[in-house]
Write a protein that holds these residues in place. Structure first.
Motif, PDB file in Angstrom:
ATOM      1  N   LEU A   1      -0.341  -1.383  -6.789  1.00 11.00           N
ATOM      2  CA  LEU A   1      -0.528  -2.082  -8.062  1.00 11.00           C
ATOM      3  C   LEU A   1      -1.724  -1.571  -8.856  1.00 11.00           C
ATOM      4  CD1 LEU A   1       0.245  -5.822  -7.208  1.00 11.00           C
ATOM      5  CD2 LEU A   1       1.509  -4.337  -8.766  1.00 11.00           C
ATOM      6  N   VAL A   2      -2.802  -1.244  -8.171  1.00  9.08           N
ATOM      7  CA  VAL A   2      -4.029  -0.813  -8.846  1.00  9.08           C
ATOM      8  C   VAL A   2      -4.430   0.567  -8.321  1.00  9.08           C
ATOM      9  CG1 VAL A   2      -6.462  -1.324  -9.271  1.00  9.08           C
ATOM     10  CG2 VAL A   2      -4.802  -3.195  -9.164  1.00  9.08           C
ATOM     11  N   GLN A   3      -4.486   1.526  -9.185  1.00  9.76           N
ATOM     12  CA  GLN A   3      -4.874   2.867  -8.767  1.00  9.76           C
ATOM     13  C   GLN A   3      -6.360   2.903  -8.377  1.00  9.76           C
ATOM     14  OE1 GLN A   3      -3.437   6.419 -10.827  1.00  9.76           O
ATOM     15  NE2 GLN A   3      -2.291   5.082 -12.220  1.00  9.76           N
ATOM     16  N   ASN A   4      -6.701   3.820  -7.491  1.00  4.49           N
ATOM     17  CA  ASN A   4      -8.092   4.033  -7.052  1.00  4.49           C
ATOM     18  C   ASN A   4      -8.667   2.863  -6.255  1.00  4.49           C
ATOM     19  OD1 ASN A   4      -7.805   6.345  -8.596  1.00  4.49           O
ATOM     20  ND2 ASN A   4      -8.978   5.540 -10.312  1.00  4.49           N
ATOM     21  N   LEU A   5      -7.811   1.938  -5.837  1.00  4.81           N
ATOM     22  CA  LEU A   5      -8.242   0.810  -5.011  1.00  4.81           C
ATOM     23  C   LEU A   5      -7.594   0.967  -3.636  1.00  4.81           C
ATOM     24  CD1 LEU A   5      -9.650  -1.960  -4.630  1.00  4.81           C
ATOM     25  CD2 LEU A   5      -7.559  -3.026  -5.512  1.00  4.81           C
ATOM     26  N   PHE A   6      -8.419   0.981  -2.587  1.00  6.40           N
ATOM     27  CA  PHE A   6      -7.956   1.200  -1.223  1.00  6.40           C
ATOM     28  C   PHE A   6      -8.310   0.003  -0.351  1.00  6.40           C
ATOM     29  CE2 PHE A   6      -8.460   5.231  -3.250  1.00  6.40           C
ATOM     30  CZ  PHE A   6      -7.512   6.082  -2.699  1.00  6.40           C
ATOM     31  N   PHE A   7      -7.414  -0.327   0.582  1.00  6.16           N
ATOM     32  CA  PHE A   7      -7.655  -1.392   1.557  1.00  6.16           C
ATOM     33  C   PHE A   7      -7.732  -0.768   2.959  1.00  6.16           C
ATOM     34  CE2 PHE A   7      -5.151  -4.916  -0.916  1.00  6.16           C
ATOM     35  CZ  PHE A   7      -6.108  -4.892  -1.913  1.00  6.16           C
ATOM     36  N   ALA A   8      -8.625  -1.298   3.806  1.00  4.84           N
ATOM     37  CA  ALA A   8      -8.695  -0.810   5.186  1.00  4.84           C
ATOM     38  C   ALA A   8      -9.186  -1.922   6.103  1.00  4.84           C
ATOM     39  CB  ALA A   8      -9.622   0.400   5.296  1.00  4.84           C
ATOM     40  N   GLY A   9      -8.563  -2.015   7.287  1.00  5.42           N
ATOM     41  CA  GLY A   9      -9.013  -2.976   8.294  1.00  5.42           C
ATOM     42  C   GLY A   9      -8.241  -4.275   8.271  1.00  5.42           C
ATOM     43  N   GLN A  10      -8.928  -5.369   8.577  1.00  4.11           N
ATOM     44  CA  GLN A  10      -8.252  -6.654   8.726  1.00  4.11           C
ATOM     45  C   GLN A  10      -7.673  -7.190   7.429  1.00  4.11           C
ATOM     46  OE1 GLN A  10     -11.628  -8.149  11.223  1.00  4.11           O
ATOM     47  NE2 GLN A  10     -10.027  -9.231  12.321  1.00  4.11           N
ATOM     48  N   ILE A  11      -8.116  -6.681   6.306  1.00  2.00           N
ATOM     49  CA  ILE A  11      -7.513  -7.053   5.028  1.00  2.00           C
ATOM     50  C   ILE A  11      -6.041  -6.631   5.005  1.00  2.00           C
ATOM     51  CG2 ILE A  11      -8.140  -4.909   3.834  1.00  2.00           C
ATOM     52  CD1 ILE A  11      -8.699  -6.586   1.330  1.00  2.00           C
ATOM     53  N   ASN A  12      -5.674  -5.647   5.851  1.00  2.00           N
ATOM     54  CA  ASN A  12      -4.290  -5.169   5.957  1.00  2.00           C
ATOM     55  C   ASN A  12      -3.511  -5.843   7.085  1.00  2.00           C
ATOM     56  OD1 ASN A  12      -4.609  -3.390   3.823  1.00  2.00           O
ATOM     57  ND2 ASN A  12      -5.221  -1.687   5.145  1.00  2.00           N
ATOM     58  N   GLY A  13      -4.129  -6.810   7.761  1.00  2.00           N
ATOM     59  CA  GLY A  13      -3.400  -7.546   8.788  1.00  2.00           C
ATOM     60  C   GLY A  13      -3.550  -7.007  10.192  1.00  2.00           C
ATOM     61  N   THR A  14      -4.473  -6.077  10.423  1.00  2.00           N
ATOM     62  CA  THR A  14      -4.657  -5.555  11.771  1.00  2.00           C
ATOM     63  C   THR A  14      -5.724  -6.351  12.517  1.00  2.00           C
ATOM     64  OG1 THR A  14      -6.289  -3.937  10.999  1.00  2.00           O
ATOM     65  CG2 THR A  14      -3.991  -3.230  11.118  1.00  2.00           C
TER      66      THR A  14
ATOM     67  N   LEU B   1       0.813  -1.209   0.000  1.00  2.00           N
ATOM     68  CA  LEU B   1       0.000   0.000   0.000  1.00  2.00           C
ATOM     69  C   LEU B   1       0.849   1.262   0.000  1.00  2.00           C
ATOM     70  CD1 LEU B   1      -2.578  -0.946   2.796  1.00  2.00           C
ATOM     71  CD2 LEU B   1      -2.894  -1.145   0.322  1.00  2.00           C
ATOM     72  N   LYS B   2       0.246   2.348  -0.459  1.00  2.00           N
ATOM     73  CA  LYS B   2       0.811   3.679  -0.271  1.00  2.00           C
ATOM     74  C   LYS B   2       0.342   4.206   1.089  1.00  2.00           C
ATOM     75  CE  LYS B   2       0.339   4.663  -5.246  1.00  2.00           C
ATOM     76  NZ  LYS B   2      -0.319   5.553  -6.242  1.00  2.00           N
ATOM     77  N   PHE B   3       0.893   5.335   1.527  1.00  2.00           N
ATOM     78  CA  PHE B   3       0.496   5.896   2.821  1.00  2.00           C
ATOM     79  C   PHE B   3      -0.964   6.348   2.830  1.00  2.00           C
ATOM     80  CE2 PHE B   3       5.009   6.067   3.639  1.00  2.00           C
ATOM     81  CZ  PHE B   3       5.066   5.808   4.989  1.00  2.00           C
ATOM     82  N   SER B   4      -1.527   6.554   1.672  1.00  2.00           N
ATOM     83  CA  SER B   4      -2.931   6.932   1.568  1.00  2.00           C
ATOM     84  C   SER B   4      -3.853   5.726   1.721  1.00  2.00           C
ATOM     85  CB  SER B   4      -3.193   7.584   0.207  1.00  2.00           C
ATOM     86  OG  SER B   4      -2.909   6.654  -0.836  1.00  2.00           O
ATOM     87  N   LEU B   5      -3.271   4.526   1.821  1.00  3.39           N
ATOM     88  CA  LEU B   5      -3.961   3.232   1.843  1.00  3.39           C
ATOM     89  C   LEU B   5      -4.469   2.817   0.466  1.00  3.39           C
ATOM     90  CD1 LEU B   5      -5.841   3.317   5.276  1.00  3.39           C
ATOM     91  CD2 LEU B   5      -3.590   2.370   4.733  1.00  3.39           C
ATOM     92  N   GLU B   6      -4.048   3.539  -0.560  1.00  9.61           N
ATOM     93  CA  GLU B   6      -4.280   3.109  -1.937  1.00  9.61           C
ATOM     94  C   GLU B   6      -3.244   2.041  -2.282  1.00  9.61           C
ATOM     95  OE1 GLU B   6      -4.769   5.120  -6.398  1.00  9.61           O
ATOM     96  OE2 GLU B   6      -3.463   6.054  -4.910  1.00  9.61           O
ATOM     97  N   THR B   7      -3.648   1.049  -3.049  1.00 10.51           N
ATOM     98  CA  THR B   7      -2.699  -0.007  -3.421  1.00 10.51           C
ATOM     99  C   THR B   7      -1.710   0.525  -4.459  1.00 10.51           C
ATOM    100  OG1 THR B   7      -4.005  -0.913  -5.258  1.00 10.51           O
ATOM    101  CG2 THR B   7      -4.490  -1.750  -3.036  1.00 10.51           C
TER     102      THR B   7
END
Length: 622
Positions: free
Chosen positions: A360-373, A352-358
């Motif tokens: 590899l794919v622009q305009n796609l954001f991950f948040a929560g347990q998908i990120n391992g938290t 991820l970028k610091f914005s939580l945008e991926t």
């Protein structure tokens, strides 16, 4: 059937709800898609918010205009400020909540938020064109277009539930898993892995004998989480929690189920949370411990259901039940449902970028347990930031990035992206090097103005911050002007075992003493009581904290200033690390993979040595 949205949020857990709220309040047209409209903002595990460092996160979310603090305050059944015996940097608010009221309040707030639409369906694919996410594909075959997509899938991605030797698909008990997204993301080049979490059995509170347990009451004062004037319960209305303990007998019974344990028999591949282990993991890892503490927590105002905090397990139901019956107070317990473990897909957050945008794919954001938290609070703050930045990206505006020196939210995201995680990540105060600055009491002073300029925090919030700041300065000015005589103060000073005055002294100077409390001092000295009668307790405590810790706060600010020099040294996006032969092989690989934005970020990547950073600095002409 569907218009084109600015943002689609997939999943309506804590991350998804905050993402939808923040993006919508900034002006984006948002579609929140969930597999079940009845489980929006479900408290899947414990019925509580906040705690050590987590409480600071909830207050930061609130300071920025998020909803978690408001919802928590409206649905709490007990409040405690943890770590009051330590310094203010360690104070952490925690609330027990009514599980059903919490979810209902969240849904009501979202339904009253302009720009949020809802749809019940499973998302099993993304629309991706020219390296950009442009919508989703649902289980019913709908293609819904959007400028940005936020994935907040929680534990549902290929989720598998384990209870002893029983194994079945699901994202939560009685709820089906989500399929298709992991496989598509892998085909696009993403790395994925598996993690595990668990939950304890739920018990009928009518079957417990509380006389055999220790009562844990709430605080006499309810500070709450939101900086707004929320109507909260009165201290005398609070529900008590209770404490009991396991024993060697309980442990011996649990051990009889080890041969059927999915964790010990290798049926669970994902790593579980280090700081919230299952009961079987506890007695296996800490074999020298004769007992483990259990917190008996009510699930709400109008239910007898009890959450047994500390007894998370995936052992067979009969073993869980027989072991619980040996716990003091649980001799006649009736089980509503057994504990279970759940294994699910996540995507290492170094992608991820610091914005939580991926990346590899622009305009796609991950948040929560998908990120391992792990944890509601960690998920919610990521959702807030992903929603903000999805709006920013859809509106062609700059990303909003919080620094480590600005918020625990900044620490969390920085840790995830620089270090990654191979186990569920949980926030602690020890993870923040600037925790004297990042206190729960000053989250509004730190973050509200920035959020207000962004357009998220309301005018009401900004006015409260301005008023708080002005009031604090007025009190400081009064304390610096008022002179106290020995005869006015010495009775109080002796009562708190502080040396008596031998000559007159300014009130501000007296407040520097460790044992002197500003409220007690005011009550003991009529002169001060008259001068400060128009100021509330929150303002007075803020003055005391800033006065007592001024030296430490200034030292941390100096350190922040020094470190910001590295943060201002930008590394070009297309920088070729392979040409720096002096770099260690590990540093070269990590830099190439993570692509740090600044030298400051490069210095915090796991496995990178100071010499590697110096080589980068030399090459960049510094």
């Amino acid at each position: 059937m569907f218009p084109e949205y600015d943002i689609i949020v997939v999943g309506a857990g804590h991350a998804g709800c905050e993402a939808a709220a923040s993006a919508a309040n900034l002006g984006s047209k948002v579609l929140l898609i969930t597999m079940n409209m009845q489980t929006i903002a479900q408290m899947s595990c414990n019925p509580a918010m906040g705690g050590i460092a987590k409480g600071q996160i909830v207050r930061e979310i609130d300071a920025m205009g998020g909803y978690s603090g408001i919802v928590t305050d409206k649905s709490m059944i007990q409040f405690r400020m943890l770590n009051r015996s330590k310094g203010p940097a360690m104070w952490s608010p925690r609330a027990q909540n009514d599980r059903m009221l919490f979810a209902a309040t969240w849904r009501e707030m979202l339904e009253n938020t302009l720009n949020v639409d809802f749809y019940q369906d499973m998302v099993n694919g993304l629309l991706v064109k020219d390296g950009r996410a442009c919508g989703v594909i649902t289980g019913l075959g709908h293609e819904i277009k959007a400028k940005s997509v936020v994935l907040t899938n929680g534990t549902f991605l290929n989720g598998v539930i384990h209870i002893g030797e029983k194994r079945f698909g699901g994202g939560r008990v009685a709820e089906k898993a989500a399929t298709g997204i992991t496989e598509q993301l892998i085909s696009l080049g993403f790395e994925s892995d598996r993690l595990k979490t668990g939950t304890p059995p739920r018990i009928d509170g009518r079957s417990l004998d509380y006389s055999k347990m220790e009562e844990q009451k709430g605080d006499d004062e309810i500070v709450g989480f939101s900086f707004l004037d929320i109507e909260r319960i009165k201290p005398q209305q609070q529900r008590s929690c209770w404490i009991t303990y396991t024993s060697d007998v309980v442990h011996d019974i649990l051990k009889t189920g080890f041969e059927k344990s999915p964790m010990f028999q290798g049926r669970i591949q994902g790593r579980g949370p280090r700081y919230c282990p299952s009961i079987e993991d506890k007695i296996n890892r800490f074999a020298d411990k004769e007992r483990h503490q259990l917190f008996v927590e009510p699930e709400g105002w109008n239910t007898v259901e009890i959450y047994v905090n500390g007894f998370s397990t995936s052992l067979p139901e009969d073993v869980q039940y027989q072991a619980l019956k040996m716990v003091p107070g649980f001799e006649n317990c009736r089980m509503f449902r057994p504990g279970y473990a759940i294994e699910y897909d996540y995507f290492p957050p170094t992608q991820l970028k610091f914005s939580l945008e991926t990346k590899l794919v622009q305009n796609l954001f991950f948040a929560g347990q998908i990120n391992g938290t792990t944890g509601y609070e960690e998920a919610a703050c990521q959702g807030l930031m992903a929603g903000i930045n999805a709006h920013q990206k859809a509106s062609e505006l700059d990303a909003v990035i919080l620094k480590r020196s600005e918020a625990y939210i900044g620490v969390l995201i920085d840790d995830l992206i620089n270090k990654g995680t191979d186990e569920p990540y949980r926030m602690f105060t020890s993870r923040a090097e600037f925790r004297t600055l990042l206190r729960q009491d000053n989250a509004d002073l730190r973050l509200t103005e920035m959020s207000y300029r962004l357009g998220l925090a309301s005018q009401e919030r900004m006015e409260k911050v301005i008023s708080k700041r002005e009031s604090v300065e007025k009190v400081k000015d009064i304390l610096n002007k008022v002179t106290l005589e020995p005869e006015e103060t010495n009775d109080y000073l002796e009562s708190v075992y502080s040396s008596p005055l031998i000559s007159k002294q300014k009130a501000a100077q007296l407040l520097l003493r460790p044992m002197v409390n500003i409220i007690e001092l005011i009550n003991a000295v009529p002169k001060l009581a008259d001068a400060l009668s128009n100021f509330n307790k929150e303002t007075l405590e803020q003055v005391e904290i800033q006065t007592k810790y001024d030296v430490y706060i200034e030292k941390e600010k100096e350190l922040v200033a020094k470190m910001s020099q590295l943060e201002n040294l930008i590394i070009p996006d297309n920088f070729n690390y392979d040409k720096l032969v002096s770099l260690s092989t590990e540093a070269r690989q990590k830099f190439t993979k993570i692509k740090p934005r600044t030298l400051g970020q490069a210095s915090r990547i796991s496995g990178v040595n100071p010499s590697d950073v110096q080589i980068l600095m030399v090459y960049m002409g510094r």
